[in-house]
Design a protein around this motif. Structure first.
Motif, PDB file in Angstrom:
ATOM      1  N   GLY A 280       0.610  -1.283   0.037  1.00 46.51           N
ATOM      2  CA  GLY A 280       0.134   0.055  -0.075  1.00 46.51           C
ATOM      3  C   GLY A 280       0.310   1.366   0.050  1.00 46.51           C
ATOM      4  N   ALA A 281       2.101   1.577  -0.335  1.00 49.00           N
ATOM      5  CA  ALA A 281       3.284   2.095  -0.069  1.00 49.00           C
ATOM      6  C   ALA A 281       3.829   2.403  -1.784  1.00 49.00           C
ATOM      7  CB  ALA A 281       4.202   2.207   1.351  1.00 49.00           C
ATOM      8  N   TYR A 282       3.802   3.281  -1.797  1.00 42.06           N
ATOM      9  CA  TYR A 282       3.736   3.684  -3.119  1.00 42.06           C
ATOM     10  C   TYR A 282       4.816   5.022  -3.635  1.00 42.06           C
ATOM     11  CZ  TYR A 282       0.208   0.322  -3.860  1.00 42.06           C
ATOM     12  OH  TYR A 282      -0.567  -0.282  -3.685  1.00 42.06           O
ATOM     13  N   PHE A 283       6.083   4.985  -4.435  1.00 42.79           N
ATOM     14  CA  PHE A 283       6.971   6.218  -5.088  1.00 42.79           C
ATOM     15  C   PHE A 283       6.333   6.441  -6.735  1.00 42.79           C
ATOM     16  CE2 PHE A 283       9.844   4.983  -1.595  1.00 42.79           C
ATOM     17  CZ  PHE A 283       9.557   6.222  -0.593  1.00 42.79           C
ATOM     18  N   LEU A 284       6.654   7.908  -6.939  1.00 45.06           N
ATOM     19  CA  LEU A 284       6.567   8.595  -8.132  1.00 45.06           C
ATOM     20  C   LEU A 284       6.891   9.749  -8.168  1.00 45.06           C
ATOM     21  CD1 LEU A 284       4.357   7.682 -10.575  1.00 45.06           C
ATOM     22  CD2 LEU A 284       2.687   8.811  -9.622  1.00 45.06           C
ATOM     23  N   GLY A 285       7.213   9.594  -9.578  1.00 44.19           N
ATOM     24  CA  GLY A 285       7.919  10.439 -10.197  1.00 44.19           C
ATOM     25  C   GLY A 285       9.606  10.243  -9.670  1.00 44.19           C
ATOM     26  N   LEU A 286      10.132   9.496  -9.474  1.00 40.96           N
ATOM     27  CA  LEU A 286      11.165   9.229  -9.179  1.00 40.96           C
ATOM     28  C   LEU A 286      12.093   9.619 -10.755  1.00 40.96           C
ATOM     29  CD1 LEU A 286      11.460   6.223  -6.753  1.00 40.96           C
ATOM     30  CD2 LEU A 286      11.771   8.747  -6.290  1.00 40.96           C
ATOM     31  N   SER A 287      13.160   9.138 -11.285  1.00 38.19           N
ATOM     32  CA  SER A 287      14.216   9.111 -11.769  1.00 38.19           C
ATOM     33  C   SER A 287      14.408   8.268 -12.799  1.00 38.19           C
ATOM     34  CB  SER A 287      15.563  10.006 -11.714  1.00 38.19           C
ATOM     35  OG  SER A 287      16.676  10.138 -13.009  1.00 38.19           O
ATOM     36  N   TRP A 288      14.844   7.425 -13.168  1.00 41.58           N
ATOM     37  CA  TRP A 288      14.553   6.518 -13.890  1.00 41.58           C
ATOM     38  C   TRP A 288      12.981   5.292 -12.696  1.00 41.58           C
ATOM     39  CZ3 TRP A 288      16.627   4.441 -18.259  1.00 41.58           C
ATOM     40  CH2 TRP A 288      17.056   4.904 -19.177  1.00 41.58           C
ATOM     41  N   GLN A 289      12.432   5.953 -12.649  1.00 43.51           N
ATOM     42  CA  GLN A 289      11.298   4.700 -11.561  1.00 43.51           C
ATOM     43  C   GLN A 289      11.643   3.950 -13.014  1.00 43.51           C
ATOM     44  OE1 GLN A 289       8.477   6.544  -9.167  1.00 43.51           O
ATOM     45  NE2 GLN A 289       7.748   5.021  -9.984  1.00 43.51           N
ATOM     46  N   ASN A 290      11.205   3.061 -13.626  1.00 37.83           N
ATOM     47  CA  ASN A 290      10.979   3.022 -14.437  1.00 37.83           C
ATOM     48  C   ASN A 290      12.097   2.939 -16.077  1.00 37.83           C
ATOM     49  OD1 ASN A 290      10.291   0.116 -15.399  1.00 37.83           O
ATOM     50  ND2 ASN A 290       8.677   1.426 -17.032  1.00 37.83           N
ATOM     51  N   THR A 291      11.825   4.213 -16.605  1.00 37.70           N
ATOM     52  CA  THR A 291      12.188   4.568 -18.087  1.00 37.70           C
ATOM     53  C   THR A 291      12.634   5.701 -18.300  1.00 37.70           C
ATOM     54  OG1 THR A 291      10.688   5.210 -18.928  1.00 37.70           O
ATOM     55  CG2 THR A 291      10.655   3.266 -19.744  1.00 37.70           C
ATOM     56  N   TRP A 292      13.386   6.329 -19.167  1.00 38.45           N
ATOM     57  CA  TRP A 292      13.867   7.285 -19.374  1.00 38.45           C
ATOM     58  C   TRP A 292      12.819   8.546 -18.786  1.00 38.45           C
ATOM     59  CZ3 TRP A 292      12.067  11.517 -22.574  1.00 38.45           C
ATOM     60  CH2 TRP A 292      12.855  12.308 -22.562  1.00 38.45           C
ATOM     61  N   GLY A 293      11.805   8.442 -19.887  1.00 40.88           N
ATOM     62  CA  GLY A 293      10.429   9.417 -19.690  1.00 40.88           C
ATOM     63  C   GLY A 293       9.909   9.367 -17.721  1.00 40.88           C
ATOM     64  N   SER A 294      10.579   8.537 -17.141  1.00 45.37           N
ATOM     65  CA  SER A 294       9.719   8.012 -15.297  1.00 45.37           C
ATOM     66  C   SER A 294      10.704   9.478 -14.828  1.00 45.37           C
ATOM     67  CB  SER A 294      10.333   7.051 -14.968  1.00 45.37           C
ATOM     68  OG  SER A 294      10.263   5.668 -15.259  1.00 45.37           O
ATOM     69  N   GLY A 295       8.922  10.317 -14.414  1.00 45.01           N
ATOM     70  CA  GLY A 295       9.296  11.159 -13.266  1.00 45.01           C
ATOM     71  C   GLY A 295       9.324  12.755 -14.375  1.00 45.01           C
ATOM     72  N   ARG A 296       9.087  13.176 -15.360  1.00 48.09           N
ATOM     73  CA  ARG A 296       9.455  13.834 -16.640  1.00 48.09           C
ATOM     74  C   ARG A 296       7.743  13.964 -16.199  1.00 48.09           C
ATOM     75  NH1 ARG A 296      15.008  14.462 -18.763  1.00 48.09           N
ATOM     76  NH2 ARG A 296      15.841  12.947 -17.745  1.00 48.09           N
ATOM     77  N   LEU A 297       7.792  15.147 -17.600  1.00 51.03           N
ATOM     78  CA  LEU A 297       6.425  15.742 -17.975  1.00 51.03           C
ATOM     79  C   LEU A 297       5.576  14.573 -19.420  1.00 51.03           C
ATOM     80  CD1 LEU A 297       6.146  19.301 -19.140  1.00 51.03           C
ATOM     81  CD2 LEU A 297       4.898  17.968 -16.662  1.00 51.03           C
ATOM     82  N   ALA A 298       7.205  13.436 -19.365  1.00 54.06           N
ATOM     83  CA  ALA A 298       6.858  12.567 -21.151  1.00 54.06           C
ATOM     84  C   ALA A 298       6.069  11.334 -19.941  1.00 54.06           C
ATOM     85  CB  ALA A 298       8.084  12.273 -21.436  1.00 54.06           C
ATOM     86  N   ASP A 299       6.374  10.800 -19.588  1.00 53.88           N
ATOM     87  CA  ASP A 299       6.193   9.106 -19.233  1.00 53.88           C
ATOM     88  C   ASP A 299       5.596   9.684 -17.619  1.00 53.88           C
ATOM     89  OD1 ASP A 299       6.486   8.490 -21.783  1.00 53.88           O
ATOM     90  OD2 ASP A 299       8.457   7.774 -21.603  1.00 53.88           O
ATOM     91  N   VAL A 300       5.904   9.985 -16.713  1.00 59.39           N
ATOM     92  CA  VAL A 300       4.988   9.817 -15.068  1.00 59.39           C
ATOM     93  C   VAL A 300       3.976   9.618 -15.416  1.00 59.39           C
ATOM     94  CG1 VAL A 300       4.080  12.228 -14.918  1.00 59.39           C
ATOM     95  CG2 VAL A 300       5.229  10.836 -13.200  1.00 59.39           C
ATOM     96  N   GLY A 301       2.751   9.722 -16.018  1.00 57.62           N
ATOM     97  CA  GLY A 301       1.928   9.152 -16.209  1.00 57.62           C
ATOM     98  C   GLY A 301       1.690   7.715 -16.306  1.00 57.62           C
ATOM     99  N   LYS A 302       2.599   7.111 -17.214  1.00 56.88           N
ATOM    100  CA  LYS A 302       2.097   6.098 -17.633  1.00 56.88           C
ATOM    101  C   LYS A 302       2.912   4.837 -16.021  1.00 56.88           C
ATOM    102  CE  LYS A 302       3.726   5.602 -22.404  1.00 56.88           C
ATOM    103  NZ  LYS A 302       4.928   5.953 -23.107  1.00 56.88           N
TER     104      LYS A 302
END
Length: 425
Positions: free
Chosen positions: A382-404
């Motif tokens: 139940g505890a999550y992080f979101l918006g970290l650099s390279w959380q998954n891909t290059w676009g993580s944390g950016r306006l590009a792919d944080v939504g994914k």
């Protein structure tokens, strides 16, 4: 000892609490709202406060506008291949909030987060206590500006400020300025000072640089089309270490272009090696300027090689370009500089930020205080992080792919809540 939060009748209750009202937190809010999941977003300042307050006057995006694709709110302006200025970025973000009206509590700071014995989460806030079944930590990594202790050795008549407080060359006192740090912010600020006709000094670290246009197209187009931006960090050649890398420097200024520090040196910018300290009226630098410039060029050429490989594999007819030839080489490594003799009256520290999770009382960090997670999911249910650099891909944390990334977490949130889950993205 875990608190008995079920015995806190004064606390308000919510299914999901999101901490942070930036692009990550509001992307998560958008997905939760679409799914009909009750939630609230806590923001200690005003939403998108970093974009409003921690950017200099001439700031613009370094990626094309078309990569602004928050969920439900892709860029729809007249210049998809341009680079929005600071005020335009804020307008785009404000329009996002107006578009879906998230349950946002601005000016409310979360001061402590704990997990109760029953598995739910207690959030102590400046506006009272809340209990949440699940919690998303989306308050970002740019929280505490880094200024080294060596700064204390400088005299008070030298203006010192962090890059997040720099606004324009006119706000600096007359004289030369030293920028410490050659990441995206440091290089762009040094350029800003240089282009204003001021004497700029720059301490060059190990940040990589990127081409802007290569073989007839924007490099971001090539890397998107080739699938590079979709590579998960686990499959990246640098593996998890890519999360520790500084962003490549380039700029959206003047319609978008490269930053070649060697060219700026030819024009009069003074380049030095990595900052090492202050003593007896002298600034001290490491003898690594040549090495760091070469390393930046190596990254630049590696990106060109990636594009070349994709063009060859895809059989694309694209114009050839000559190999990069360095226009300038340092003739000597200057390791000390008398700042008074050099006329340095201001220093901009552009050496980054450290995260601030001191308010989080959960076992979700490593020994360095960094989040331990896989695609945002922690070992605490139940505890999550979101918006970290390279959380998954290059676009993580950016306006590009944080939504994914937010969409991916939605699946886990639904699963834990006992709701039907769509096929994994």
């Amino acid at each position: 000892m875990n608190p008995q939060i079920s015995n806190a009748p004064e606390a308000r209750r919510v299914a999901v609490a999101i901490v942070g009202g930036g692009q990550a937190g509001l992307s998560m809010s958008w997905h939760l709202k679409q799914a009909g999941i009750e939630h609230v977003v806590f923001e200690r300042d005003r939403c998108f406060s970093e974009w409003r307050k921690a950017r200099w006057d001439s700031f613009c995006l370094v990626t094309p506008n078309w990569q602004c694709r928050l969920p439900g709110h892709p860029y729809a302006g007249p210049d998809p291949r341009g680079f929005m200025l600071r005020e335009e970025i804020v307008e785009y973000l404000d329009a996002y909030v107006a578009r879906f009206n998230p349950p946002l509590l601005e000016g409310v700071e979360v001061t402590q987060l704990q997990r109760g014995a029953d598995g739910r989460f207690l959030l102590s806030t400046s506006a009272g206590a809340w209990i949440a079944d699940q919690v998303v930590l989306a308050n970002g990594v740019y929280q505490k500006p880094v200024i080294p202790r060596e700064a204390e050795r400088l005299p008070p008549d030298i203006l010192q400020l962090h890059s997040s407080s720099y606004r324009n060359p006119q706000s600096l006192p007359p004289g030369a300025a030293l920028v410490v740090g050659s990441g995206q912010s440091g290089c762009q600020i040094a350029e800003d000072i240089h282009l204003a006709g001021r004497q700029a000094h720059l301490c060059v670290g190990r940040a990589p640089r990127s081409p802007r246009v290569y073989r007839g197209r924007e490099v971001t187009d090539w890397l998107t089309e080739s699938g590079y931006y979709d590579i998960p960090y686990e499959n990246h050649p640098q593996k998890a270490t890519v999360r520790e890398k500084t962003n490549h420097y380039l700029t959206g200024r003047d319609g978008g272009r490269e930053i070649d520090l060697r060219q700026r040196a030819l024009e009069g910018m003074r380049l030095h090696g990595s900052f090492r300290g202050v003593a007896a009226g002298q600034l001290h630098f490491a003898p690594d300027l040549r090495q760091n410039l070469d390393e930046a060029d190596r990254s630049y050429n590696n990106i060109r090689t990636l594009v070349d490989q994709y063009i060859a594999q895809a059989g694309i007819d694209a114009p050839q370009e000559p190999a990069y030839q360095p226009p300038w080489e340092p003739t000597e490594e200057i390791t000390t500089l008398d700042y008074a003799a050099a006329g340095i009256t201001s220093i901009v520290w552009a050496i980054g930020f450290t995260p601030d999770y001191g308010w989080v009382d959960l076992p979700v960090f490593n020994g360095r205080g960094h989040p331990v997670q896989r695609r945002g999911i922690t070992q605490v249910p139940g505890a999550y992080f979101l918006g970290l650099s390279w959380q998954n891909t290059w676009g993580s944390g950016r306006l590009a792919d944080v939504g994914k990334d937010a969409e991916y977490l939605l699946g886990s949130i639904r699963r834990l809540a006992g709701m039907p889950v769509a096929a994994a993205a």
